[in-house]
Design a protein around this motif. Structure first.
Motif, short mmCIF file in Angstrom:
data_model
loop_
_atom_site.label_atom_id
_atom_site.label_comp_id
_atom_site.label_asym_id
_atom_site.label_seq_id
_atom_site.Cartn_x
_atom_site.Cartn_y
_atom_site.Cartn_z
N ASP A 51 4.68 10.17 7.32
CA ASP A 51 3.36 9.75 8.24
C ASP A 51 2.59 11.11 8.49
O ASP A 51 3.48 12.02 8.88
N THR A 100 3.99 11.89 21.13
CA THR A 100 3.67 10.52 20.31
C THR A 100 2.63 11.06 19.05
O THR A 100 1.85 12.09 19.10
N VAL A 101 2.55 10.16 18.17
CA VAL A 101 1.56 10.25 17.05
C VAL A 101 0.31 10.28 17.61
O VAL A 101 -0.61 10.92 17.31
N GLU A 125 11.50 12.00 13.44
CA GLU A 125 10.27 12.85 13.75
C GLU A 125 10.40 14.22 13.43
O GLU A 125 11.48 14.54 12.93
N SER A 160 -0.20 7.20 5.62
CA SER A 160 1.52 7.22 5.11
C SER A 160 1.28 7.66 3.71
O SER A 160 0.52 7.04 2.70
N VAL A 211 15.11 7.92 9.02
CA VAL A 211 13.56 7.91 9.50
C VAL A 211 13.52 8.78 10.69
O VAL A 211 14.21 8.43 11.83
N LEU A 218 14.70 7.90 14.27
CA LEU A 218 14.30 6.51 14.66
C LEU A 218 14.92 5.77 13.77
O LEU A 218 14.97 4.23 14.33
N ARG A 232 6.15 11.95 11.05
CA ARG A 232 7.30 11.15 10.76
C ARG A 232 7.86 11.33 9.25
O ARG A 232 6.91 11.51 8.29
#
Length: 468
Positions: free
Chosen positions: A180, A61-62, A122, A190, A120, A110, A220
């Motif tokens: 991101d 995860t971010v 990852e 961003s 979009v 995503l 991202r």
């Protein structure tokens, strides 16, 4: 100065690293076994030293990436971002005591929007996985590095990678609309947009593309897509000399043709492919040129290009009649690097890009360098954009031959700059070409690039020892 700031971290802080990481990460995401972490130490580049990581982290995860960067900043520990480690410049090589931040588990697509023509994703998404996913929507993601079945989008962005289709469709940088990015101190920023147009502020998105993880961690990406083109058809043309093949390239581009692919293999590469795969390519071929078109009438385009090849001295021109024949003709090009590796067991793959008009001079120069150092050096090239891949074949167990290989590699880069080219068209700088980057951009350029690095990474913890 940057390295001294990293090394100034107290020993007790270093010893606390694993515990601090585990406070915000699941146990399975933190690898400390020495045998396991050693397997993450380097990418595929030759002559690039690699250190011993303190720990390997695989976030999903971010927020987990942000935790890693906050911890690294607090403890002054270097962080080396990695994708699939298929790179060829040492950009993903570990440094002693670092956190290796492998982003391969962040592998979700995503969004795919046929209306906005964007995806979009990852950073851990495999290039080929994305390409096949968007194809189901009638869309096309053009960047296609030769390692597309294993390389990640994050790695492609980090190195600014290219591929076979660049002559028509361009490189990775032209498809990255927004990012991101987790900064060195853990903040999330961003950049860019998801709109078709946008010129608000400095173009920080392009700044991160090709930065090799030295400015921030891409978590991202918003990528531009194109409508899926028609099936391409391929033509193969044999030439009695590399100079004649390069003349044909110039004629094709001067004539306004827009091939989807224009690739060249010299005689050394052709022989290596024959030896490996027994493809039956004529041993008398001094150069093989492959051209492809994905236009509404590719047969007509191939006929026009075939005539230009014959005018340049091609001894045989073979246009494919269908997709199956096209794929068979392209197989030789795709086997090039594997075949050259089989010649001696180890290769150094150069990545010098020159103006198309100097392509012939580049190949002639490489041939002279091979003779000077008594080495086998095969050249395959994205001829349509002047990006050559001289591949030095050598026995890594032979110290003298290894030394000559490194010297020849440097001489090839010097030749590229002399011809008005650049030291890397798509593989990046990493560790392998740091000194040559300084020669190419000059002292003022180095000063300004270091100022950019300082602004984003004042402690120098992001991928230290790479690029600058």
């Amino acid at each position: 100065m940057i390295m001294s700031r990293i090394q100034a971290a107290p020993d007790e802080a270093q010893g606390n690293l694993t515990d601090r990481l585990l406070s915000g990460l699941p146990a399975e995401a933190v690898l400390t076994d020495a045998d396991v972490t050693a397997s993450y130490a380097n990418d595929m580049a030759s002559f690039c030293p690699a250190g011993t990581p303190a720990v390997v982290v695989l976030p999903r995860t971010v927020e987990q990436v942000q935790h890693v960067m906050r911890t690294a900043t607090e403890l002054r520990v270097p962080v080396v971002p990695q994708g699939a480690r298929s790179g060829l410049s040492g950009a993903a090589n570990a440094t002693d005591g670092c956190i290796v931040l492998s982003l391969t588990k962040m592998d979700r697509i995503l969004e795919i929007s046929p209306v906005d023509r964007i995806a979009v994703v990852e950073p851990g998404v495999i290039n080929a996985t994305l390409s096949r996913a968007v194809e189901e929507h009638g869309l096309y993601y053009p960047p296609d590095p030769s390692s597309w079945e294993m390389c990640t989008i994050g790695g492609n962005i980090g190195t600014g990678s290219g591929g076979l289709c660049c002559v028509k469709y361009g490189v990775t940088a032209e498809y990255v609309l927004g990012l991101d990015v987790v900064l060195a101190d853990g903040r999330l920023m961003s950049t860019g947009r998801r709109t078709a147009k946008g010129v608000a502020g400095y173009d920080l998105t392009r700044l991160f593309v090709g930065s090799e993880g030295s400015l921030g961690i891409v978590v991202r990406a918003v990528l531009a897509l194109k409508p899926k083109p028609p099936q391409q058809l391929v033509l193969a043309a044999e030439f009695p000399s590399a100079a004649a093949a390069c003349d044909a390239v110039c004629r094709i581009m001067e004539g306004g043709h827009v091939p989807s692919l224009l690739e060249l293999m010299d005689r050394t590469t052709v022989k290596a492919v024959n030896d490996l795969a027994h493809m039956g390519l004529p041993e008398t071929t001094e150069a093989l040129l492959l051209a492809a078109f994905d236009t509404p009438d590719p047969a007509a385009d191939l006929a026009a290009v075939g005539a230009l090849c014959e005018a340049a001295g091609a001894t045989e021109v073979v246009p494919a009649e269908d997709a199956a024949e096209s794929e068979m003709l392209l197989k030789a090009r795709r086997l090039s690097l594997t075949a050259l590796e089989a010649v001696k067991g180890t290769t150094m793959i150069d990545d010098v890009c020159v103006p198309r008009s100097r392509l012939g001079a580049m190949l002639e120069g490489v041939e002279r360098i091979a003779a000077k150092y008594d080495l086998t050096i095969g050249v395959c090239a994205h001829a349509g954009d002047g990006n050559t891949h001289p591949t030095v074949c050598f026995d890594a167990a032979d110290a003298a031959e290894s030394r000559r290989a490194r010297e020849s590699f440097d001489e090839i880069m010097a030749l590229g700059l002399e011809l008005g080219g650049t030291i890397t068209g798509e593989h990046g700088v990493g560790m392998l070409k740091k000194e040559w980057l300084a020669r190419e951009i000059g002292p003022v350029g180095v000063e300004m690039q270091r100022a950019v690095k300082q602004a984003f990474d004042p402690l120098g913890i992001l991928n230290p020892g790479k690029m600058l």
